[in-house]
Design a protein around this motif. Structure first.
Motif, mmCIF file in Angstrom:
data_model
loop_
_atom_site.group_PDB
_atom_site.id
_atom_site.type_symbol
_atom_site.label_atom_id
_atom_site.label_comp_id
_atom_site.label_asym_id
_atom_site.label_seq_id
_atom_site.Cartn_x
_atom_site.Cartn_y
_atom_site.Cartn_z
ATOM 1 N N LYS A 1 0.828 -1.214 0.000
ATOM 2 C CA LYS A 1 0.000 0.000 0.000
ATOM 3 C C LYS A 1 0.858 1.257 0.000
ATOM 4 O O LYS A 1 0.550 2.239 -0.694
ATOM 5 N N ALA A 2 1.940 1.244 0.775
ATOM 6 C CA ALA A 2 2.825 2.410 0.825
ATOM 7 C C ALA A 2 3.476 2.660 -0.534
ATOM 8 O O ALA A 2 3.580 3.813 -0.994
ATOM 9 N N LEU A 3 3.917 1.592 -1.193
ATOM 10 C CA LEU A 3 4.526 1.736 -2.516
ATOM 11 C C LEU A 3 3.501 2.214 -3.543
ATOM 12 O O LEU A 3 3.816 3.022 -4.428
ATOM 13 N N ALA A 4 2.251 1.719 -3.427
ATOM 14 C CA ALA A 4 1.191 2.151 -4.346
ATOM 15 C C ALA A 4 0.918 3.639 -4.178
ATOM 16 O O ALA A 4 0.735 4.367 -5.168
ATOM 17 N N ASP A 5 0.884 4.113 -2.935
ATOM 18 C CA ASP A 5 0.688 5.551 -2.684
ATOM 19 C C ASP A 5 1.858 6.360 -3.236
ATOM 20 O O ASP A 5 1.665 7.446 -3.796
ATOM 21 N N GLU A 6 3.058 5.814 -3.091
ATOM 22 C CA GLU A 6 4.266 6.525 -3.533
ATOM 23 C C GLU A 6 4.285 6.722 -5.048
ATOM 24 O O GLU A 6 4.609 7.799 -5.553
ATOM 25 N N ILE A 7 3.916 5.684 -5.795
ATOM 26 C CA ILE A 7 4.020 5.742 -7.251
ATOM 27 C C ILE A 7 2.751 6.277 -7.899
ATOM 28 O O ILE A 7 2.738 6.587 -9.110
ATOM 29 N N TYR A 8 1.681 6.432 -7.141
ATOM 30 C CA TYR A 8 0.379 6.811 -7.705
ATOM 31 C C TYR A 8 0.418 8.077 -8.557
ATOM 32 O O TYR A 8 -0.128 8.066 -9.683
ATOM 33 N N PRO A 9 1.021 9.178 -8.119
ATOM 34 C CA PRO A 9 1.026 10.379 -8.974
ATOM 35 C C PRO A 9 1.649 10.124 -10.350
ATOM 36 O O PRO A 9 1.145 10.637 -11.362
ATOM 37 N N GLU A 10 2.706 9.333 -10.400
ATOM 38 C CA GLU A 10 3.319 9.039 -11.688
ATOM 39 C C GLU A 10 2.425 8.136 -12.530
ATOM 40 O O GLU A 10 2.347 8.293 -13.758
ATOM 41 N N LEU A 11 1.735 7.213 -11.887
ATOM 42 C CA LEU A 11 0.829 6.344 -12.628
ATOM 43 C C LEU A 11 -0.304 7.149 -13.264
ATOM 44 O O LEU A 11 -0.712 6.872 -14.399
ATOM 45 N N VAL A 12 -0.825 8.123 -12.540
ATOM 46 C CA VAL A 12 -1.878 8.987 -13.086
ATOM 47 C C VAL A 12 -1.363 9.727 -14.315
ATOM 48 O O VAL A 12 -2.045 9.813 -15.349
ATOM 49 N N MET A 13 -0.153 10.271 -14.218
ATOM 50 C CA MET A 13 0.436 10.988 -15.342
ATOM 51 C C MET A 13 0.594 10.054 -16.545
ATOM 52 O O MET A 13 0.275 10.433 -17.687
ATOM 53 N N LEU A 14 1.070 8.833 -16.312
ATOM 54 C CA LEU A 14 1.243 7.870 -17.396
ATOM 55 C C LEU A 14 -0.095 7.504 -18.022
ATOM 56 O O LEU A 14 -0.238 7.424 -19.249
ATOM 57 N N ARG A 15 -1.092 7.302 -17.182
ATOM 58 C CA ARG A 15 -2.408 6.935 -17.691
ATOM 59 C C ARG A 15 -2.985 8.049 -18.554
ATOM 60 O O ARG A 15 -3.542 7.808 -19.638
ATOM 61 N N HIS A 16 -2.858 9.295 -18.106
ATOM 62 C CA HIS A 16 -3.374 10.420 -18.880
ATOM 63 C C HIS A 16 -2.644 10.556 -20.212
ATOM 64 O O HIS A 16 -3.256 10.888 -21.242
#
Length: 402
Positions: free
Chosen positions: A9-24
């Motif tokens: 969960k901590a790693l998912a929170d950490e990488i989440y902003p970059e994942l959003v950028m990649l998805r967009h």
């Protein structure tokens, strides 16, 4: 000391902003089947930056990445995501809407691709927690039924031998933060049909001097629905849909030719052939009554996606531990659509599950394949958390088996 799920969960929170950028980025730059060049290049760039080794299939946009655990032991599992978009004109009004006219990620494959990238990132940080190898499979051309067989032919199941596969798909019917899964058949088998009618054309004022193929087609289309209600066991799920019909040039001319096409969906893959036979019988009977000649062509598409019951139980346990049992929906019925993932599920025990992308199911959102389909970015957290936890559980199962 943090548990594995707390670390996930901590790693998912950490990488989440970059994942959003990649998805967009991927959503704004959709590519049709077998044209996923920019998407594949982006995937390769991200994998390289994160230190994850990969192989690009020759003359293809398919990518297979590998992450090897640091613990002693063998075993290998695969995780698949599809990358292609649809020929749909986007009408969502999103700030990151498609830049290309007539092409849109209307089925959530942008989410799938980024979910797999995020899972790869988490697993690359969790190498001390597992033995064996995880293969990340980025598949092109799912929407047209391609990609999967090429990847299997390339040898994805070997060196090391893959004994389980996992895949996720978004669902607008499931609330964000939740997932949905079931054992056994989870997606329907599909086939396509094309029927061409020919007869004597003529003036609309004198139908008695023609073979009215418009009327004949109307009767046939209605009769097709009697197959599911009267010709097959009503306990066998089946859907017959006519999607296109083309004929005629003017309102006062009865045409000589008409063509209509459609799809057949069944839970039982072998039932498709039985329905094909019933359609042929209807066409033959119609010709005897009306004189209108009919020719039918059938194309088998995806088989039913089957979730291995034992592996599904392992998946449910892992997902429940990762996001909470109340967030894991066990559904009774398979999805109405079809999925090219069936080729992987046919080869090795597999689990195909749904990630909720609807922040407010009571309000509803447009369905997949719609020009207004949207997916909640927050679903990426759920996706990478569950997919990572399930991958670790599958590898631990393999280790116990050894």
């Amino acid at each position: 000391m943090a548990t594995v799920n707390e670390t996930i969960k901590a790693l998912a929170d950490e990488i989440y902003p970059e994942l959003v950028m990649l998805r967009h980025t991927i959503h704004a730059n959709p590519e049709l089947s077998e044209q996923e060049f920019e998407t594949a290049a982006l995937v390769e760039m991200v994998l390289t930056r994160w230190g994850i080794s990969y192989t690009r299939l020759p003359n293809s946009t398919a990518i297979i990445a590998q992450i090897r655990g640091n613990r002693e032991g063998d075993g290998s599992i695969g995780i698949r995501a599809d990358m292609d978009a649809l020929p749909v004109e986007e009408d969502t009004g999103l700030t990151y809407a498609s830049r290309y006219k007539g092409v849109m990620h209307a089925c959530g494959h942008d989410v799938h691709t980024v979910n797999l990238l995020g899972t790869g990132y988490l697993l690359s940080k969790l190498k001390d927690h597992f033995a064996g190898t995880v293969k990340l499979v980025f598949q092109p051309a799912e929407e047209t039924g391609g990609g999967a067989q090429d990847i299997l032919n390339f040898g994805v199941l070997e060196q090391p031998k893959v004994t389980a596969f996992l895949a996720a798909h978004v669902s607008e019917e499931v609330q964000t933060g939740r997932i949905q899964v079931k054992a056994e058949e989870v997606m329907l088998a599909a086939s396509e049909f094309s029927i061409t009618l020919t007869g004597r054309g003529g003036h609309g004022s004198a139908p008695h001097r023609t073979d009215d193929i418009i009327l004949a087609a109307a009767k046939i289309i209605l009769e097709l629905q009697s197959i599911t209600s009267r010709k097959i066991n009503h306990f066998e799920p089946a859907v017959i849909t006519v999607g296109t019909i083309h004929s005629g040039t003017r309102s006062n001319i009865i045409p000589q030719e008409l063509r209509f096409t459609g799809t057949i969906r069944t839970q039982n893959s072998s039932l498709r052939e039985e329905i094909h036979e019933h359609i042929t019988t209807i066409l033959q009977a119609n010709e005897l009554v009306t004189g209108v000649k009919a020719a039918a062509a059938f194309r088998l598409g995806s088989g039913a996606v089957y979730n291995d019951p034992a592996l599904t139980r392992e998946f449910i346990a892992a997902a429940s531990a990762a996001i909470g049992q109340e967030q894991v929906e066990i559904t009774k019925f398979p999805g109405n659509g079809s999925e090219n993932f069936y080729r992987f599920a046919k080869a090795v025990p597999s689990v195909f599950f749904r990630i909720g992308v609807n922040p407010n199911p009571a309000a509803g959102i447009e369905p997949a394949h719609s020009p207004r389909f949207t997916a909640d970015d927050e679903a990426l957290k759920t996706g990478v958390t569950v997919t990572t936890a399930a991958a670790l559980a599958f590898l631990q199962k393999e280790r116990r088996a050894v």
